[in-house]
Design a protein around this motif. Structure first.
Motif, mmCIF file in Angstrom:
data_model
loop_
_atom_site.group_PDB
_atom_site.id
_atom_site.type_symbol
_atom_site.label_atom_id
_atom_site.label_comp_id
_atom_site.label_asym_id
_atom_site.label_seq_id
_atom_site.Cartn_x
_atom_site.Cartn_y
_atom_site.Cartn_z
ATOM 1 N N ASN A 320 -5.276 14.764 -6.299
ATOM 2 C CA ASN A 320 -4.034 14.485 -6.656
ATOM 3 C C ASN A 320 -3.671 13.190 -6.242
ATOM 4 N N SER A 321 -4.431 12.545 -5.478
ATOM 5 C CA SER A 321 -4.003 11.270 -5.205
ATOM 6 C C SER A 321 -2.848 11.192 -4.176
ATOM 7 N N ALA A 322 -2.758 12.364 -3.578
ATOM 8 C CA ALA A 322 -1.594 12.502 -2.619
ATOM 9 C C ALA A 322 -1.509 11.777 -1.265
ATOM 10 N N GLN A 323 -2.745 11.313 -0.844
ATOM 11 C CA GLN A 323 -2.929 10.745 0.371
ATOM 12 C C GLN A 323 -2.487 9.076 0.324
ATOM 13 N N PHE A 324 -2.143 8.657 1.961
ATOM 14 C CA PHE A 324 -2.022 7.520 2.152
ATOM 15 C C PHE A 324 -3.112 7.164 3.224
#
Length: 331
Positions: A320-324
């Protein structure tokens, strides 16, 4: 030992008991304390990566303690705290990897396990200022971006650098390395929150690539760039050409948004722009990266730590590409 095993494409990862590796001379057994995810692991789980084999233990990044060695000459390594260079078989040419080049985690079983066997030449002393999770987050992303910035991109103090997609593990560490080198760094992200976090890490400014005029905003903020680091490609890549200063190097190592679109070749040759691909790095790149991490006391950004048994949840977050920054598994 327990490990995370990929048994088939598009199937959940399995947390199961597997045989502990047996050592050959020149190898060491490392008790993994933490392992980190890369976008590569996600692509393998959905069957979109070359050379996939089943079953396989994923994971390229790891840090741990040497608990056994394959021959007496390496006994000095016992009990040593180490991080792992996930690249092997580079070859003699510093410009390109050989046909024997391999990345840990496929085809060779990787770090998502309690133990792993590793050639001793791939083991390096864990930076003392990092905890296990931070150390595990360093190898693949920092190696890739170090080579992209300094070997391919030739970034130096004062270079104006653009890093696209700063929220990824590679994007965040590229920002940190470039800032440490004295570059003026600008970034893009699809999230305002991630742009704010990037500014706290030293970015001069950032723009949201979801805005229709993101390239125009960057041109107003920076004027132009000497080095551009990209891991997406896709339609937006064509706009990077207009953001280049004469002699700019665009370096890319991924293509999550698709292939390179049609480009204006006249601008490229008139500005003498270089478009350069890069993959991972060689042992000299790894040593240079590690020296920089130690000298500048760089601490990689960790988004979240999951237990090894919850690797599926970690992969889902990456999907989900939710990370930093980096997603890490604690072993």
């Amino acid at each position: 030992m327990k490990a995370i095993v990929l048994e088939a494409a598009d199937k959940p990862l399995v947390y199961k008991e597997v045989d502990k590796p047996t050592l050959q001379p020149g190898e060491a057994l490392v008790k993994i304390k933490a392992a980190a995810l890369n976008r590569r692991d996600y692509w393998i789980t959905v069957g979109k990566y070359a050379g996939i084999k089943y079953p396989t233990i994923l994971g390229s990044d790891g840090a741990g303690i040497v608990v056994a060695v394959g021959n007496d000459a390496d006994k000095h390594l016992l009990d040593k705290e180490v991080i792992i260079d996930p690249a092997s078989g580079w070859g003699d040419d510093p410009n390109v990897q050989s046909d024997n080049f391999k990345i840990l985690g496929l085809p060779v079983d990787g770090t998502f396990a309690e133990y792993i066997k590793i050639p001793v030449e791939n083991l390096y002393t864990k930076p003392a200022h990092l905890n296990w999770e931070q150390a595990a987050a360093i190898p693949l992303a920092a190696l890739t971006t170090y080579r992209a910035l300094f070997f391919k991109g030739k970034a130096v103090k004062g270079s104006k650098v653009l890093i696209t997609g700063v929220g990824s593990g590679t994007g965040a560490i590229a920002l940190q390395l470039a800032v440490a080198a004295g570059c003026q760094v600008f970034v893009t992200s699809g999230s305002g929150d991630k742009l704010d976090k990037a500014k706290h890490l030293g970015a001069a400014a950032g723009v949201n690539y979801k805005a229709q005029d993101w390239a125009e905003q960057l041109a107003q903020l920076a004027g132009g760039f000497d080095v551009i680091i990209d891991s997406a490609l896709g339609h937006g890549f064509s706009k990077l050409i207009d953001l280049c200063n004469p002699g700019c190097r665009i370096v890319f190592f991924g293509g999550t948004a698709g292939n390179i679109p049609e480009l204006d070749g006249r601008v490229i040759f008139w500005k003498q722009i270089q478009i350069l691909g890069t993959t991972m790095g060689n042992p000299d790149d790894f040593k240079g990266m590690l020296k920089m991490v130690n000298e500048h006391k760089i601490i990689p950004v960790i988004d979240e730590v999951f237990p090894l048994s919850e690797a599926n949840a970690a992969i889902k977050k990456m999907e989900n590409s939710a990370q930093f920054g980096k997603i890490v598994l604690s072993v």
